[in-house]
Design a protein around this motif. Sequence first.
Motif, PDB file in Angstrom:
ATOM      1  N   HIS A 210       0.831  -1.210   0.000  1.00  0.00           N
ATOM      2  CA  HIS A 210       0.000   0.000   0.000  1.00  0.00           C
ATOM      3  C   HIS A 210       0.863   1.257   0.000  1.00  0.00           C
ATOM      4  CE1 HIS A 210      -3.319   2.697   0.807  1.00  0.00           C
ATOM      5  NE2 HIS A 210      -2.686   3.146   1.886  1.00  0.00           N
ATOM      6  N   TRP A 211       1.964   1.234   0.757  1.00  0.00           N
ATOM      7  CA  TRP A 211       2.858   2.393   0.783  1.00  0.00           C
ATOM      8  C   TRP A 211       3.430   2.680  -0.604  1.00  0.00           C
ATOM      9  CZ3 TRP A 211       6.135   0.503   5.562  1.00  0.00           C
ATOM     10  CH2 TRP A 211       5.346   0.625   6.714  1.00  0.00           C
ATOM     11  N   ILE A 212       3.815   1.615  -1.306  1.00  0.00           N
ATOM     12  CA  ILE A 212       4.522   1.801  -2.570  1.00  0.00           C
ATOM     13  C   ILE A 212       3.560   2.053  -3.730  1.00  0.00           C
ATOM     14  CG2 ILE A 212       5.981   0.625  -4.266  1.00  0.00           C
ATOM     15  CD1 ILE A 212       7.435  -0.717  -1.972  1.00  0.00           C
ATOM     16  N   PHE A 213       2.484   1.287  -3.783  1.00  0.00           N
ATOM     17  CA  PHE A 213       1.592   1.383  -4.935  1.00  0.00           C
ATOM     18  C   PHE A 213       0.331   2.198  -4.646  1.00  0.00           C
ATOM     19  CE2 PHE A 213       3.800  -2.770  -5.258  1.00  0.00           C
ATOM     20  CZ  PHE A 213       4.557  -2.478  -6.391  1.00  0.00           C
TER      21      PHE A 213
ATOM     22  N   VAL B 257       3.510   9.375  -5.921  1.00  0.00           N
ATOM     23  CA  VAL B 257       4.944   9.650  -5.809  1.00  0.00           C
ATOM     24  C   VAL B 257       5.738   8.350  -5.722  1.00  0.00           C
ATOM     25  CG1 VAL B 257       6.740  10.703  -4.392  1.00  0.00           C
ATOM     26  CG2 VAL B 257       4.591  11.913  -4.772  1.00  0.00           C
ATOM     27  N   SER B 258       5.318   7.448  -4.833  1.00  0.00           N
ATOM     28  CA  SER B 258       6.014   6.176  -4.691  1.00  0.00           C
ATOM     29  C   SER B 258       5.904   5.347  -5.968  1.00  0.00           C
ATOM     30  CB  SER B 258       5.447   5.394  -3.508  1.00  0.00           C
ATOM     31  OG  SER B 258       5.678   6.072  -2.294  1.00  0.00           O
ATOM     32  N   LEU B 259       4.754   5.384  -6.600  1.00  0.00           N
ATOM     33  CA  LEU B 259       4.569   4.624  -7.834  1.00  0.00           C
ATOM     34  C   LEU B 259       5.490   5.145  -8.933  1.00  0.00           C
ATOM     35  CD1 LEU B 259       3.021   2.380  -9.218  1.00  0.00           C
ATOM     36  CD2 LEU B 259       1.248   4.041  -9.826  1.00  0.00           C
ATOM     37  N   ILE B 260       5.599   6.460  -9.050  1.00  0.00           N
ATOM     38  CA  ILE B 260       6.505   7.057 -10.046  1.00  0.00           C
ATOM     39  C   ILE B 260       7.950   6.688  -9.736  1.00  0.00           C
ATOM     40  CG2 ILE B 260       7.424   9.252 -10.899  1.00  0.00           C
ATOM     41  CD1 ILE B 260       4.612  10.414 -10.579  1.00  0.00           C
TER      42      ILE B 260
ATOM     43  N   TYR C  23       8.537   7.610   1.320  1.00  0.00           N
ATOM     44  CA  TYR C  23       7.660   8.767   1.110  1.00  0.00           C
ATOM     45  C   TYR C  23       6.319   8.607   1.818  1.00  0.00           C
ATOM     46  CZ  TYR C  23       4.695  12.199  -1.191  1.00  0.00           C
ATOM     47  OH  TYR C  23       3.809  13.227  -1.430  1.00  0.00           O
ATOM     48  N   ARG C  24       5.748   7.421   1.734  1.00  0.00           N
ATOM     49  CA  ARG C  24       4.374   7.234   2.221  1.00  0.00           C
ATOM     50  C   ARG C  24       4.260   7.424   3.727  1.00  0.00           C
ATOM     51  NH1 ARG C  24       0.209   7.425   3.927  1.00  0.00           N
ATOM     52  NH2 ARG C  24      -1.745   6.418   3.333  1.00  0.00           N
TER      53      ARG C  24
ATOM     54  N   TYR D  67       6.471   9.130   5.655  1.00  0.00           N
ATOM     55  CA  TYR D  67       7.072  10.369   6.165  1.00  0.00           C
ATOM     56  C   TYR D  67       5.972  11.230   6.785  1.00  0.00           C
ATOM     57  CZ  TYR D  67       9.197  14.996   6.225  1.00  0.00           C
ATOM     58  OH  TYR D  67       9.657  16.219   6.627  1.00  0.00           O
ATOM     59  N   PRO D  68       6.219  11.906   7.902  1.00  0.00           N
ATOM     60  CA  PRO D  68       7.480  12.156   8.598  1.00  0.00           C
ATOM     61  C   PRO D  68       7.811  11.153   9.708  1.00  0.00           C
ATOM     62  CG  PRO D  68       5.798  13.531   9.545  1.00  0.00           C
ATOM     63  CD  PRO D  68       5.122  12.719   8.471  1.00  0.00           C
ATOM     64  N   ASN D  69       7.108  10.017   9.731  1.00  0.00           N
ATOM     65  CA  ASN D  69       7.353   9.039  10.789  1.00  0.00           C
ATOM     66  C   ASN D  69       8.665   8.300  10.543  1.00  0.00           C
ATOM     67  OD1 ASN D  69       4.826   9.620  12.018  1.00  0.00           O
ATOM     68  ND2 ASN D  69       3.811   8.340  10.483  1.00  0.00           N
ATOM     69  N   ILE D  70       9.500   8.230  11.559  1.00  0.00           N
ATOM     70  CA  ILE D  70      10.769   7.523  11.467  1.00  0.00           C
ATOM     71  C   ILE D  70      10.666   6.150  12.121  1.00  0.00           C
ATOM     72  CG2 ILE D  70      13.182   7.527  12.185  1.00  0.00           C
ATOM     73  CD1 ILE D  70      12.634   9.443   9.970  1.00  0.00           C
ATOM     74  N   ILE D  71      10.038   6.090  13.269  1.00  0.00           N
ATOM     75  CA  ILE D  71       9.830   4.820  13.959  1.00  0.00           C
ATOM     76  C   ILE D  71       8.334   4.598  14.109  1.00  0.00           C
ATOM     77  CG2 ILE D  71      10.213   3.497  16.059  1.00  0.00           C
ATOM     78  CD1 ILE D  71      12.732   5.021  16.545  1.00  0.00           C
TER      79      ILE D  71
END
Length: 337
Positions: free
Chosen positions: A227-230, A234-237, A278-279, A281-285
């Motif tokens: 889900h994050w990537i697709f 932005v992530s898909l591109i 990207y998906r 962000y801004p969460n690091i943990i």
Amino acid sequence: MLTVVILYLFFAILLYFLLGGADFGAGIIELFTSNNNKTRTRRTMYEAIGPIWEANHMWLIIAVVILFVGFPTIYSNMCTYLHIPLLIMLLGIIARGTAFSFRNYDAIKDDKWQDLYNHIFVYSSFITPLFLGIIAGSVISRQIDPNATDYLNTYIFSWLNWFSIAVGFFTVALCGFLAAIYLIGEAKEQFDVTRFIKKAVIMNAAAVAFGGLVFLAAEVENVHLAHWIFGNPVSLIAVIAASVSLVLLWYLLNKGKTKVIRILAAFQVSMILLSVGYRHYPNIIMVKGGNNLSVLKDHAPMTTITDLGWGLLLGSLMILPALGYLFYSFQRKNNIV
């Protein structure tokens, strides 16, 4: 100034992966090289990583300092729940650098100590990016449980899970791929060029295989990676750009363009990191229970951030020209030789 600090943090992590990853990858390539060709591989490797093998750790130090000073909550959580993989990674860095120096500058080149240095170098080159990837997978897998009451769930299963391990092996394959591509451009003889191309093909195939394993493990561990990537443009591109750059890389390599392919390899890895990061962000943990640690809200007081930002900007005026001159000096030395 917070934006400046965040950009420095992300660029330091990216550069450490691109440069330090290729550095570790050189040891991985040597690990999977036949005994007959190890000497040739080492000779090419010394020329390739000579100007950067120590400077690489500068990017890691910068990232650690930024987290420690600018985001102490994020830093303390990582050092608490992931202290075991962090310790193993740091020991790997120390062991690898020490072995590299000893085997390169030892006055006696044919004794049993050289065999020990060689083994330490190649295996620490494998272990270090493995645990770097495990750490990266752990901070987004939601396996960190601040409410855990026993040792295993608090300090072991926070990183010892299928998703984090899969990300670790994927990281190893990417590092090996980067190193093989970089070494192709450094090889002086066609025999070595052909060898490194074969290594690049193998590492590319391994990265694809472990990438598929990462998605499979994500489904098992309930990590919303697909889900994050697709699920966003932005992530898909970024994924499409990474795929196109990989095709272009192999096309140019077949045309004998061994220098420009380094840029394409670095671009491809950058796009992979962007597609994942990207998906969320801004969460690091991202911790169990839905709570997240964010660079936008879990930062130090703004006075500290401002001082840190100016320190980074002014420090760049000294560090970047010196780093550029380091590359120039080694390139000039190689041309003279």
